[in-house]
Design an enzyme around this catalytic site. Structure first.
Site: not given
Ligand code: NI
Length: 173
Positions: A98, A140-141
């Site tokens: 990330c 994830h986003e």
């Molecule tokens: Ni991220």
């Protein structure tokens, strides 16, 4: 287009923003499209394959992504008010990273396939199946839109170790 600063978990003030839930986008305006362009430029410069608005301190439910191969032409995508409308029971584990947690990677287990819904940059509603890297990246986003980091899917010990490592790296820089 403007390069924006990416918030990281090394800074407690940044972390407090990253932990917030973003608000739905009410209207797709030129200002919002300009924000999407800034996000894409910031993501490419990092470089990364996905970036949520919350990561540059804009608490709006929106993210950008480009999963094209290194040598292929870019495929910038914008996702507004993203949702997962169905998730498979089958899970898969990907090594995630990330931009807000630099140089930390760990395996995260998530549904292997999801059905996703969102508005594109023209405001058109899109619904499609996602699998593989796309499914992982979307989830994830989307987590970022809900104030959730991939570290939150790991054990507390791993999470604390990762954050102190990012902090130490920042001090050494
Ligand atoms: Ni991220």
């Amino acid at each position: 287009m403007v390069l924006r600063r990416i918030l990281t978990v090394a800074d407690p003030k940044d972390l407090a923003v990253l932990k917030q839930v973003s608000a739905p986008v009410a209207e797709i305006t030129d200002e919002l499209r300009a924000l999407a362009d800034d996000m894409l430029e910031t993501m490419y410069a990092a470089p990364g394959i996905g970036l949520a608005a919350a990561q540059i301190g804009e608490l709006r439910r929106m993210f950008v992504m480009d999963l094209s191969d290194k040598d292929a032409p870019p495929e910038p995508r914008v996702f507004i008010n993203p949702e997962v409308v169905w998730a498979s029971d089958e899970l898969s584990t990907y090594e995630e990273g990330c931009l807000s947690i630099p140089d930390i990677y760990d395996g995260v287990e998530r549904p292997a396939r999801v059905r996703v819904r969102f508005l594109d940059r023209n405001g058109d509603s899109v619904e499609e199946e996602a699998e593989g890297l796309y499914a992982t990246c979307f989830q994830h986003e989307l987590d970022h839109c809900n104030g959730v980091l991939f570290l939150d899917h790991l054990s507390r010990l791993k999470r604390e170790r990762a954050i102190s490592k990012v902090k130490k790296a920042k001090l050494a820089a």
